[in-house]
Motif scaffolding. Sequence first.
Motif, short mmCIF file in Angstrom:
data_model
loop_
_atom_site.label_atom_id
_atom_site.label_comp_id
_atom_site.label_asym_id
_atom_site.label_seq_id
_atom_site.Cartn_x
_atom_site.Cartn_y
_atom_site.Cartn_z
N ARG A 164 -5.50 8.95 -0.19
CA ARG A 164 -4.13 8.70 -0.64
C ARG A 164 -4.08 8.43 -2.14
O ARG A 164 -5.08 8.14 -2.77
N SER A 165 -2.86 8.52 -2.65
CA SER A 165 -2.61 8.28 -4.07
C SER A 165 -1.84 6.98 -4.24
O SER A 165 -1.06 6.59 -3.36
N HIS A 166 -2.06 6.31 -5.36
CA HIS A 166 -1.34 5.07 -5.64
C HIS A 166 0.02 5.35 -6.26
O HIS A 166 0.23 6.38 -6.92
N GLU A 167 0.91 4.40 -6.06
CA GLU A 167 2.13 4.40 -6.86
C GLU A 167 1.75 4.12 -8.31
O GLU A 167 0.72 3.50 -8.59
N SER A 182 -3.23 -1.81 -6.82
CA SER A 182 -4.63 -1.67 -6.43
C SER A 182 -5.54 -1.48 -7.63
O SER A 182 -5.25 -0.70 -8.54
N ASP A 203 1.51 -0.74 -3.31
CA ASP A 203 0.15 -0.23 -3.46
C ASP A 203 -0.24 0.03 -4.90
O ASP A 203 -1.41 0.27 -5.20
N GLY A 204 0.73 -0.02 -5.80
CA GLY A 204 0.43 0.32 -7.19
C GLY A 204 -0.41 -0.70 -7.92
O GLY A 204 -0.89 -0.43 -9.03
N TYR A 254 -9.67 4.46 -1.10
CA TYR A 254 -8.41 5.22 -1.13
C TYR A 254 -8.68 6.72 -1.23
O TYR A 254 -7.97 7.45 -1.91
N ASP A 283 -7.87 5.86 -6.83
CA ASP A 283 -7.30 6.56 -5.68
C ASP A 283 -7.95 7.93 -5.53
O ASP A 283 -8.94 8.24 -6.19
N ARG A 305 1.39 2.36 -11.66
CA ARG A 305 1.34 0.93 -11.99
C ARG A 305 2.56 0.51 -12.80
O ARG A 305 3.08 -0.60 -12.63
N PHE A 362 -5.10 -4.23 -0.85
CA PHE A 362 -5.54 -3.50 0.34
C PHE A 362 -5.63 -4.46 1.53
O PHE A 362 -6.09 -5.60 1.39
N ARG A 367 -9.32 1.92 -11.86
CA ARG A 367 -8.36 2.92 -12.29
C ARG A 367 -8.24 2.89 -13.81
O ARG A 367 -8.55 1.90 -14.46
#
Length: 466
Positions: A218-221, A406, A403-404, A215, A410, A223, A369, A191
């Motif tokens: 889906r999208s990450h929160e 990761s 999840d942020g 991913y 995403d 960071r 994950f 990312r």
Amino acid sequence: MRIRFFGAAGTVTGSLHQLQTESISLLLDCGLYQGRRAESFERNRNLPDFAIGADAVVLSHAHIDHCGNIPSLVKRGFRGNIYMTPATRDLAAVMLQDSAEIQEQDAAFLGKRARKQGREASYEALYTVQDAVKSLDQFVSVGYRREFPLNREMSFQFFDAGHILGSAMVMLRFQHRGEETRLLFSGDLGRRNMPILRDPDLPDGADYLILESTYGDRSHEARDAMDGKIAAEIERIVNTRGKLYIPSFALERAQEILLSLHRLEMAGRIPILPVYLDSPLATRVTDVFRLHPECFDAELQREVSARNALFRTEQLSSVHDAQESRRIMALDESAIIIAGSGMCENGRIRHHLAWGLSDVRNTVLLVGFQAAETLGRKLKEGARQVRIFGEDQRVDARIVSLDGFSAHADREDLIEFVERLNERRPLRRVFLVHGEDQARRALKDSLRQRIPAEILAPQSGEAFEL
């Protein structure tokens, strides 16, 4: 050219792909499959003949699901070079020896349990520490963006993937009858705007792309929000006099958590608590991080220049032996325990969870994950009872998933990467790997709407002519 997919096709572990021409057979990664115990055992022991007979391996990075079966490959007769970046070489040397120790310990444990049950059973480790060390002889380091010839027709370059220290995308260039064909293997794509590492590179275009899709649905929160959420969970365990367990991958995630805790302490946002890094592997990996500041982003390089104590907290203890680990379990005070593994499948975190899952005062913070069928996935999905070391454990502790953290791109990151790559050179085909089928289907549908290339989601064993 012909590409064959074997591992990480419909799953997120066991990365293994073959690229073959008339003059060379090349492996992209050789990772361990992780999931159901019996299935993992079977798949990891039975490497295909084409892998053992390959001419070379090009390794994207040092996560065990990408490099973890290299000792088995060498043990079974592979004699070619194994190419990787310098940081990956140093990390893989540590990771593979640790993996081998786990293989040996698991075999010994299973044999001991069988004897206790009155069964005559013999268990052989997948590979030993000696096997892991032997495989290091075949490692060859190649720096980012340096073109390296494999034979007269094919060369490769590593580009920074921004996923973990030393991680790389692999650009393969094939010259045939005066024409150049380019294939890009993303490895695991990182990312942008993450702590520690630089943002991923954008190579200069490809004809074919093998793209991870972990991913893809889906999208990450954000960071930036993660540190605040960690601070809130720390405040809670101080009030309950409980422990905060953080199952963590020893590579990258442990260092990122330590950096977050350090910065929260420096800002006065959390109290100073004992922090136990109960992972000898994470301690060794952290030492490797300090050897490779060339991989850090500009902000962390400034902290290095200021002689800041990287990856440390005020009351950090690195736990090396099992006796000390057991002592920590029995402590009746608030503490933060970082232990492997990240999916709770191996390592000391399973012992801590066996001790602390039934205590309502405690919190388990999942920061990575969680693959299907793993203990971490079961906890994330709300299981109220799980099985650890053959015994049922009640789950009364608080389970929180963030999840942020990761390190994977995403859905939006992946789509943008493909679109920008396609602008540089129109893609012909995109192969989606390293993702569960739901994620691959979602990403496949999204990409079809954006670029004219053929988008494919290969299954294990499928092969394609390029």
